[in-house]
Write a protein that holds these residues in place. Structure first.
Motif, PDB file in Angstrom:
ATOM      1  N   LYS A  47      55.526   7.668  27.869  1.00 14.62           N
ATOM      2  CA  LYS A  47      56.880   7.149  27.210  1.00 14.62           C
ATOM      3  C   LYS A  47      56.885   7.167  25.964  1.00 14.62           C
ATOM      4  CE  LYS A  47      59.980   3.425  27.806  1.00 14.62           C
ATOM      5  NZ  LYS A  47      60.795   2.615  28.936  1.00 14.62           N
ATOM      6  N   VAL A  48      58.094   7.518  25.501  1.00 17.95           N
ATOM      7  CA  VAL A  48      58.270   8.218  24.024  1.00 17.95           C
ATOM      8  C   VAL A  48      59.019   6.712  23.488  1.00 17.95           C
ATOM      9  CG1 VAL A  48      59.595   9.346  22.503  1.00 17.95           C
ATOM     10  CG2 VAL A  48      58.511  10.446  24.619  1.00 17.95           C
ATOM     11  N   LYS A  49      58.672   6.328  22.128  1.00 13.78           N
ATOM     12  CA  LYS A  49      59.480   5.243  21.719  1.00 13.78           C
ATOM     13  C   LYS A  49      60.370   5.673  20.567  1.00 13.78           C
ATOM     14  CE  LYS A  49      55.501   2.364  22.426  1.00 13.78           C
ATOM     15  NZ  LYS A  49      54.151   1.999  21.521  1.00 13.78           N
ATOM     16  N   GLY A  50      61.539   5.044  20.466  1.00  7.10           N
ATOM     17  CA  GLY A  50      62.442   5.097  19.345  1.00  7.10           C
ATOM     18  C   GLY A  50      63.336   6.518  19.530  1.00  7.10           C
ATOM     19  N   GLU A  51      63.027   7.496  20.416  1.00 10.76           N
ATOM     20  CA  GLU A  51      63.850   8.175  20.427  1.00 10.76           C
ATOM     21  C   GLU A  51      63.632   9.013  22.035  1.00 10.76           C
ATOM     22  OE1 GLU A  51      62.404  12.021  18.088  1.00 10.76           O
ATOM     23  OE2 GLU A  51      60.410  10.995  18.236  1.00 10.76           O
ATOM     24  N   SER A  52      64.339   9.843  22.219  1.00 12.25           N
ATOM     25  CA  SER A  52      64.608  10.565  23.812  1.00 12.25           C
ATOM     26  C   SER A  52      63.183  11.317  23.857  1.00 12.25           C
ATOM     27  CB  SER A  52      65.830  11.193  24.060  1.00 12.25           C
ATOM     28  OG  SER A  52      65.923  12.172  23.487  1.00 12.25           O
ATOM     29  N   GLY A  53      62.773  11.730  24.998  1.00 15.49           N
ATOM     30  CA  GLY A  53      61.770  12.810  25.145  1.00 15.49           C
ATOM     31  C   GLY A  53      62.215  13.995  24.679  1.00 15.49           C
ATOM     32  N   GLU A  54      63.420  14.384  25.110  1.00 15.23           N
ATOM     33  CA  GLU A  54      64.047  15.920  24.421  1.00 15.23           C
ATOM     34  C   GLU A  54      64.003  15.766  23.123  1.00 15.23           C
ATOM     35  OE1 GLU A  54      67.710  16.680  26.199  1.00 15.23           O
ATOM     36  OE2 GLU A  54      67.330  18.665  26.116  1.00 15.23           O
ATOM     37  N   ALA A  55      64.299  14.727  22.264  1.00 14.03           N
ATOM     38  CA  ALA A  55      64.394  14.716  20.724  1.00 14.03           C
ATOM     39  C   ALA A  55      62.968  14.901  20.101  1.00 14.03           C
ATOM     40  CB  ALA A  55      64.901  13.510  20.261  1.00 14.03           C
ATOM     41  N   MET A  96      59.956  22.328  16.728  1.00 10.60           N
ATOM     42  CA  MET A  96      60.782  23.020  15.475  1.00 10.60           C
ATOM     43  C   MET A  96      59.698  22.680  14.219  1.00 10.60           C
ATOM     44  SD  MET A  96      63.130  24.870  16.217  1.00 10.60           S
ATOM     45  CE  MET A  96      63.573  25.076  17.700  1.00 10.60           C
ATOM     46  N   ASP A  97      59.182  21.457  14.408  1.00  9.96           N
ATOM     47  CA  ASP A  97      58.398  21.297  12.970  1.00  9.96           C
ATOM     48  C   ASP A  97      57.043  21.501  13.158  1.00  9.96           C
ATOM     49  OD1 ASP A  97      60.599  19.894  12.390  1.00  9.96           O
ATOM     50  OD2 ASP A  97      59.906  17.842  12.510  1.00  9.96           O
ATOM     51  N   VAL A  98      56.230  21.639  14.204  1.00 11.88           N
ATOM     52  CA  VAL A  98      55.068  21.904  14.155  1.00 11.88           C
ATOM     53  C   VAL A  98      54.670  23.100  15.240  1.00 11.88           C
ATOM     54  CG1 VAL A  98      54.141  20.197  13.171  1.00 11.88           C
ATOM     55  CG2 VAL A  98      54.124  20.111  15.577  1.00 11.88           C
ATOM     56  N   GLY A  99      55.705  23.565  15.898  1.00  9.73           N
ATOM     57  CA  GLY A  99      55.330  24.496  16.933  1.00  9.73           C
ATOM     58  C   GLY A  99      54.478  24.228  18.017  1.00  9.73           C
ATOM     59  N   VAL A 100      54.687  23.045  18.640  1.00 10.32           N
ATOM     60  CA  VAL A 100      54.005  22.777  19.853  1.00 10.32           C
ATOM     61  C   VAL A 100      55.056  22.188  20.786  1.00 10.32           C
ATOM     62  CG1 VAL A 100      52.453  20.720  20.621  1.00 10.32           C
ATOM     63  CG2 VAL A 100      51.943  21.586  18.612  1.00 10.32           C
ATOM     64  N   PHE A 101      54.871  22.813  22.070  1.00  9.61           N
ATOM     65  CA  PHE A 101      55.861  22.495  23.063  1.00  9.61           C
ATOM     66  C   PHE A 101      55.327  21.468  24.095  1.00  9.61           C
ATOM     67  CE2 PHE A 101      57.645  23.416  27.104  1.00  9.61           C
ATOM     68  CZ  PHE A 101      59.110  22.857  26.892  1.00  9.61           C
ATOM     69  N   LEU A 102      55.933  20.465  24.235  1.00  7.62           N
ATOM     70  CA  LEU A 102      55.659  19.505  25.297  1.00  7.62           C
ATOM     71  C   LEU A 102      56.935  19.396  26.105  1.00  7.62           C
ATOM     72  CD1 LEU A 102      53.408  18.540  23.265  1.00  7.62           C
ATOM     73  CD2 LEU A 102      53.629  16.374  24.386  1.00  7.62           C
ATOM     74  N   THR A 103      57.005  19.341  27.411  1.00  4.48           N
ATOM     75  CA  THR A 103      58.078  19.154  28.403  1.00  4.48           C
ATOM     76  C   THR A 103      58.935  17.941  28.194  1.00  4.48           C
ATOM     77  OG1 THR A 103      56.725  20.614  29.753  1.00  4.48           O
ATOM     78  CG2 THR A 103      58.705  19.674  30.537  1.00  4.48           C
ATOM     79  N   PRO A 104      59.942  17.968  28.040  1.00  3.88           N
ATOM     80  CA  PRO A 104      60.732  16.550  28.046  1.00  3.88           C
ATOM     81  C   PRO A 104      60.981  16.138  29.441  1.00  3.88           C
ATOM     82  CG  PRO A 104      62.275  18.702  27.515  1.00  3.88           C
ATOM     83  CD  PRO A 104      60.910  18.999  27.627  1.00  3.88           C
ATOM     84  N   GLY A 105      60.843  15.027  29.648  1.00  3.47           N
ATOM     85  CA  GLY A 105      60.845  14.222  31.048  1.00  3.47           C
ATOM     86  C   GLY A 105      62.266  14.442  31.676  1.00  3.47           C
ATOM     87  N   ILE A 106      63.360  14.663  31.075  1.00  3.87           N
ATOM     88  CA  ILE A 106      64.566  14.827  31.430  1.00  3.87           C
ATOM     89  C   ILE A 106      64.757  15.895  32.586  1.00  3.87           C
ATOM     90  CG2 ILE A 106      65.609  16.158  29.451  1.00  3.87           C
ATOM     91  CD1 ILE A 106      67.797  13.354  31.110  1.00  3.87           C
ATOM     92  N   VAL A 107      63.738  16.842  32.201  1.00  2.00           N
ATOM     93  CA  VAL A 107      63.840  18.047  33.225  1.00  2.00           C
ATOM     94  C   VAL A 107      63.599  17.833  34.621  1.00  2.00           C
ATOM     95  CG1 VAL A 107      62.433  20.104  33.737  1.00  2.00           C
ATOM     96  CG2 VAL A 107      63.063  19.637  31.333  1.00  2.00           C
TER      97      VAL A 107
END
Ligand SMILES: Cc1ncc(COP(=O)(O)O)c(C=O)c1O
Length: 382
Positions: free
Chosen positions: A326-334, A341-352
């Motif tokens: 669970k992400v705090k303070g923003e959406s999983g997609e954000a 974009m910032d560090v080139g690490v991709f994690l899947t947003p839960g909205i998928v």
């Protein structure tokens, strides 16, 4: 312009088909993306499988079309696998249909059982193929919400209050992807009983039974093969063979028959060496599962550190090859976009996986510890 069918017009291509293209473009532009999104095991399959594939190439008739029902050797291997790992007795000749990966089975079941207007209960969050295949078959996917408050278990009492007359199929998946929640024996029993009471075909999708899960279960541990229940099993995750495309559909022959009628008009059997290799893989002993799970445990420790560093919350008793957080303070997609974009690490947003996944992110354990550590170091600079 030739218009595509209405069937296809309402459906987007699979999320990862689009995302992996984007990642390839970023890489081509010089960005070293660490992909912690997809659940495609990076470790080798069992040696027995690789040897089986190589030796299978020189087998008699290896390069010809194969049986629409799968090789006897492979069916018998699935039969022994069910007996050894689940203590479930099934008959390889009648109760098993080998598949080219379990994903195709979701489509085949949908095409074999659904008519326009039929409804299909699909989990939200859940594997997107249940939803999409129902739509492609002309049926109506009807989401049932899972939430952390209920340990991501299906709320059968809420469903019973609804009009279920048009529901034909209920998809369940334990260990559940993406949450990693495992249903208890009692919970699975209740689902089967719900299917009996409402004349609904229960389809259990079971590819994660052997990953970080102490008690692998088959749905046939709680019902008989004569029930209106189907189970999909797969070698993609348990035997690190996702690219080989091998799985099976298990159920009574009357239920498999419509699927065979559809499938035999779609493909022309599976490459013989792959079937022989899969039969070998199914025969590996407990040591294989223990070894891969030890490695996944090490990886999960670093995965937890990554998630801690971005202030996420997660359960430590989930199964399967992902950590759902669970992400705090923003959406999983954000968060996902920001990390890419910032560090080139991709994690899947839960909205998928559905609207219930909006505040979540999914991290795959299909990367070695050193790559996970590299991702952690990058994220720590944020
Ligand atoms: C829940 C679930 N079911 C089915 C599949 C498809 O697996 P297979 O490789 O056997 O087609 C996946 C793959 O990621 C999955 O997560």
């Amino acid at each position: 312009m030739i218009n595509p069918s209405n069937r296809v017009s309402g459906v987007r291509s699979y999320y990862f088909a689009r995302k992996l293209k984007e990642i390839a473009e970023l890489r081509a532009s010089g960005i070293d993306v660490i992909n912690l999104g997809i659940g495609s095991p990076d470790m080798l399959p069992p040696k027995e499988a690789i040897d089986g594939l190589i030796n299978g190439l020189s087998e008699d008739r290896a390069h010809q079309y194969q049986s629409y029902y799968g090789l006897v050797e492979l069916r018998e291997a699935f039969e022994s696998f069910y007996e050894e790992h689940y203590q479930v007795s099934i008959n390889g000749a009648d109760n098993i249909l080998p598949l080219i990966g379990s994903k195709e089975g979701i489509m085949h079941i949908s095409m074999a059982y659904l008519n326009p207007g039929d409804e299909v209960l699909v989990p939200n969050p859940g594997y997107p193929a249940y939803h999409m295949c129902a739509k492609l078959a002309g049926a109506i996917p009807r989401c049932y919400s899972l939430s952390s408050d209920n340990n991501w278990q299906i709320d059968l009492e809420a469903l019973k209050q609804q009009d279920l007359t048009r529901v034909k199929i209920l998809w369940i998946n334990s260990p559940h992807m993406p949450t990693g929640a495992v249903s208890s024996t009692e919970e699975l029993q209740a689902v089967v009983q719900f299917g009996r009471d409402h004349n609904i075909l229960i389809c259990h999708d079971n590819p994660y039974a052997f990953i970080l899960n102490d008690h692998p279960q088959s749905i046939f541990n709680v019902c008989t093969i004569e029930d209106n229940v189907l189970e999909l099993t797969s070698l993609s995750k348990s035997h690190h063979m996702s690219g080989w495309r091998v799985g099976a559909l298990v159920g009574k022959s009357e239920l498999l028959d419509p699927v065979i009628r559809f499938k035999s008009n779609m493909d022309s059997g599976m490459f013989k060496p792959i079937q022989l290799a899969a039969a070998n893989a199914l025969g590996v002993k407990q040591h294989w599962y223990d070894t891969i799970n030890t490695e996944y445990q090490h990886r999960r420790t670093v995965a937890y550190q990554i998630l801690d560093s971005v202030n996420c919350e997660y359960s430590t008793d989930a199964a399967g090859m992902f950590v759902w957080a669970k992400v705090k303070g923003e959406s999983g997609e954000a968060l996902s976009d920001r990390l890419l974009m910032d560090v080139g690490v991709f994690l899947t947003p839960g909205i998928v996986f559905g609207t219930q996944g909006e505040s979540y992110i999914r991290l795959s354990l299909c990367s070695p510890v050193d790559l996970l550590t590299k991702a952690l170091n990058r994220i720590s600079t944020l």
